[in-house]
Enzyme design. Structure first.
Site, PDB file in Angstrom:
ATOM      1  N   CYS A   1      -4.436  12.898  13.491  1.00 14.14           N
ATOM      2  CA  CYS A   1      -5.121  11.620  13.311  1.00 14.14           C
ATOM      3  C   CYS A   1      -4.855  10.754  14.528  1.00 14.14           C
ATOM      4  CB  CYS A   1      -4.695  10.932  12.020  1.00 14.14           C
ATOM      5  SG  CYS A   1      -3.101  10.177  12.116  1.00 14.14           S
ATOM      6  N   ARG A  41      -8.526  -0.523   5.230  1.00 10.49           N
ATOM      7  CA  ARG A  41      -7.688   0.476   4.559  1.00 10.49           C
ATOM      8  C   ARG A  41      -6.357  -0.112   4.108  1.00 10.49           C
ATOM      9  NH1 ARG A  41      -6.950   5.877   7.756  1.00 10.49           N
ATOM     10  NH2 ARG A  41      -5.707   6.135   5.882  1.00 10.49           N
ATOM     11  N   ARG A  93       1.162  14.584  13.302  1.00  9.88           N
ATOM     12  CA  ARG A  93       1.545  14.387  11.905  1.00  9.88           C
ATOM     13  C   ARG A  93       1.586  15.693  11.096  1.00  9.88           C
ATOM     14  NH1 ARG A  93      -0.960   9.001   9.531  1.00  9.88           N
ATOM     15  NH2 ARG A  93       0.901   9.148   8.252  1.00  9.88           N
ATOM     16  N   ASP A 101       4.908   0.780  11.972  1.00 13.33           N
ATOM     17  CA  ASP A 101       3.680   0.147  11.472  1.00 13.33           C
ATOM     18  C   ASP A 101       3.506  -1.297  11.953  1.00 13.33           C
ATOM     19  OD1 ASP A 101       3.037   2.484  10.228  1.00 13.33           O
ATOM     20  OD2 ASP A 101       3.708   1.868   8.241  1.00 13.33           O
ATOM     21  N   LYS A 125       0.850  -1.210   0.000  1.00 11.00           N
ATOM     22  CA  LYS A 125       0.000   0.000   0.000  1.00 11.00           C
ATOM     23  C   LYS A 125       0.878   1.250   0.000  1.00 11.00           C
ATOM     24  CE  LYS A 125      -1.695   1.545   4.101  1.00 11.00           C
ATOM     25  NZ  LYS A 125      -1.382   2.942   4.427  1.00 11.00           N
ATOM     26  N   ASN A 126       1.851   1.275   0.906  1.00 10.31           N
ATOM     27  CA  ASN A 126       2.622   2.506   1.084  1.00 10.31           C
ATOM     28  C   ASN A 126       3.633   2.752  -0.025  1.00 10.31           C
ATOM     29  OD1 ASN A 126       1.108   3.025   3.296  1.00 10.31           O
ATOM     30  ND2 ASN A 126       2.688   2.548   4.810  1.00 10.31           N
TER      31      ASN A 126
END
Ligand code: EPU
Length: 443
Positions: free
Chosen positions: A117, A419, A122, A327, A22-23
Site C-alpha cells: 500500500c 477513511r 506491510r 500515524d 478507528k484503530n
C-alpha cells in the site's frame, strides 16, 4: 470524487470533541466474531473504514446495524461464510484481523492476502507465524491465506517481534485466537499500543483471561467460550494529535475534549519541545458539549492547546508505542516545515511512509528525503498549491498545511481522509477553517 478547497491562512480557535478510535474499533469489531450473539459497541466513529469492515462482517454472516445514537450492534450468531474476499481486503488491510477470530471460532478461514500500500510493503508474516505457533495449518493459494485448525488451537509461548519491532494487528490476531485456545499462551514482544490494550479489555469483558495488558508480555489463559458484551471504545489519540497540530500550525487555541493525554506522552513531549502549550482541563468544569457528543465523565477531560511564539525545530523518530506514533509523522512534518530552523524526522515503523514529502514541497516546504529520514528545513511560509492525497495520514498533513498556507489549496482524493477522520471539514470549519468539499468528475 471529492476534493477540498482550502483557503488559508487561518487561525483556529474553539472546541472540538475527539471521536472514538478507528484503530481500536476495527479489531474490537473483529473480536465480536468470537462470541455468538449481539455485541453493542459505543463511540465507534462513523468512517468509511468502519463501513467497509461492517460489510466484511456481513459477508461472513453477521448482521451489523448502526443506531441513531451512534452505537454499532454486531450480531455474530451466524457465521456461515468464513471468507475475507479480495474485493474488501484490497480496500482495507485491517480486514486481516478476522483471521484469528475466525480460526478460533470456526476452525477455518480463508482471507485474501493483503498487497502493498502507499505506506510500504506491510507483510503479514508475523500474523501467520503466530497463528501457526498456536497449531493452525496455513498455506497460500491463489492470493488467499487458507488457515485450518481441525484439532483446535493450543496455547504456546510466542515471540512476535519483527524487524521493525512489534506488530499491532499481528498482536491483535494472535491475542484473539489465543483467547479461545486450549491452555496458556504467552505473547512476548506484543504491541503495547492503547488500541491493543483496549482490545484486551474488551476480550476480558467477554470472559477472556488476559493479563499483562499494555505491556510487551501478554499472558492468556484460554477459555472455552466468550460472550457478547456492551463496550465503549477509547478516544482516537491520532485524531487528538492531528487537532493539536492544527492548533499549532495556525497559531491558534483549541480546546480538545475526550482526549487521553496519558496515551500521548511522546506526542505531548514533542509538541512542548516545539513550543506548543498543552494545559490539561482537569481542574476546570467540563465545557458544554454540542448535542451528539459523547456523555460527561472522566473521559471528557481534555486540554487547551495554544501556540503563540512560533514553531521551534525538533527531531522526531517514530517507534512502536510508547514511542512517537508513525500515524502522526506526516502531520508533524507539515508543522515542522514552518519551524525556525532544521528538524530531522526518522521513520522507524514504515521506512517508506513519505508520499507526502513531494506534495508538501509543492507547497513551498523545504524537505529532503534521505533513506528512512527527512531533513526539514523550516521556511517562513507555505504557499497554496494543488496536491494529491496518497494515504490517510498524508492527506491530513496536506489539509493542515493548507490551513497555514497562503492562497487556495486544492487537496485531491480526499476519500483517503474520510477513511480515518469523520467529516473533518465540518469539525475544522467551526474553529475558523475555510474548507469546502466539492465533487469533481474523474479526479
Ligand atoms: N510487519 C512485519 N510483519 C508483519 C506485520 C508487520 O514485518 O507480519 C512490520 C510492518 O511492515 C511495519 C511494522 O511491522 O514495518 C509495524 O506494522 P504493524 O503490523 O504494527 O502495522 P499494522 O498493524 O498493519 C496498525 C495501524 C496503522 C499503524 C500501524 C503502526 C490499524 C488498523 N492500523 O497497522 O494505522 O500505522 O499499526 O502503528 O490499526 C493508520 O491509521 O493510518 C494506519 C496506517
Amino acid at each position: 470524487m471529492d476534493i477540498f478547497r482550502i483557503e488559508g491562512p487561518v487561525r483556529l480557535c474553539g472546541s472540538v470533541t475527539i471521536n472514538g478510535s478507528k484503530n481500536a474499533s476495527l479489531p474490537i469489531m473483529a473480536a465480536s466474531i468470537l462470541a455468538g450473539g449481539k455485541s453493542t459497541l459505543s463511540a465507534v466513529p462513523n468512517l468509511s473504514d468502519i463501513s467497509v469492515f461492517s460489510q466484511l462482517l456481513e459477508q461472513l454472516g453477521c448482521c451489523v446495524t448502526r443506531s441513531d445514537n451512534g452505537q454499532l450492534c454486531i450480531d455474530s450468531t451466524v457465521i456461515d461464510n468464513p471468507v475475507g474476499d479480495y474485493e474488501i481486503v484490497r480496500k482495507m488491510r485491517a480486514s486481516i484481523c478476522i483471521l484469528g477470530p475466525l480460526l478460533a471460532r470456526y476452525g477455518k478461514a480463508k482471507v485474501s492476502m493483503p498487497g502493498g500500500c502507499a505506506i510500504g510493503d506491510r507483510p503479514v508474516n508475523l500474523h501467520i507465524r503466530g497463528l501457526q505457533e498456536l497449531g493452525a495449518q496455513i498455506h497460500l493459494k491463489n492470493g488467499y491465506i487458507i488457515a485450518e485448525a481441525p484439532n483446535g488451537l493450543r496455547g504456546k509461548e510466542i515471540f512476535l517481534g519483527g524487524p521493525f519491532g512489534s506488530t499491532v494487528l499481528g498482536t491483535a490476531n494472535v491475542l484473539m485466537a489465543a483467547a479461545l485456545a486450549k491452555g496458556r499462551t504467552i505473547i512476548e514482544s506484543a504491541a503495547c499500543e492503547p488500541e491493543i490494550a483496549d482490545l484486551a479489555k474488551y476480550l476480558n469483558k467477554m470472559g477472556a483471561k488476559i493479563s499483562g495488558i499494555g505491556s510487551p508480555r501478554l499472558v492468556i489463559e484460554g477459555v472455552g467460550h466468550l460472550q457478547p458484551v456492551d463496550y465503549e471504545v477509547i478516544p482516537d489519540r491520532i485524531e487528538a494529535g492531528t487537532f493539536m497540530v492544527a492548533a499549532a500550525i495556525t497559531a491558534g487555541e483549541i480546546t480538545i475534549t475526550n482526549c487521553r493525554l496519558d496515551d500521548m506522552m511522546a506526542v505531548v513531549d514533542r509538541l512542548r519541545h516545539i513550543g506548543v502549550t498543552i494545559d490539561p482541563l482537569l481542574s476546570r468544569p467540563p465545557p458544554r458539549l454540542a448535542s451528539g457528543d459523547a456523555g460527561a465523565g472522566e473521559s471528557k477531560n481534555g486540554v487547551v492547546v495554544t501556540c503563540s511564539d512560533g514553531v521551534k525545530p525538533a527531531d522526531i523518530t517514530t517507534q512502536p508505542y510508547p514511542g512517537f506514533p508513525t500515524d502522526l509523522q506526516a502531520q508533524f512534518m507539515a508543522l515542522l516545515s514552518l519551524a525556525e530552523g532544521n528538524s530531522v524526522i526518522i521513520e522507524k515503523v514504515f521506512p517508506d511512509r513519505f508520499m507526502h514529502v513531494a506534495e508538501l514541497n509543492r507547497m513551498a516546504a523545504n524537505l529532503r528525503k534521505e533513506g528512512p529520514a527527512v531533513i526539514v528545513a523550516g521556511v517562513e511560509k507555505l504557499m497554496a498549491a494543488s496536491v494529491m492525497a496518497s494515504d490517510l495520514r498524508a492527506s491530513a498533513a496536506l489539509v493542515l498545511a493548507g490551513l497555514a498556507a497562503e492562497g487556495i489549496t486544492i487537496v485531491n482524493r480526499v476519500y483517503h481522509i474520510d477513511r480515518g477522520y469523520e467529516k473533518i471539514e465540518k469539525r475544522l470549519n467551526p474553529l475558523g477553517a475555510k474548507i469546502k468539499r466539492k465533487q469533481i468528475k474523474g479526479v
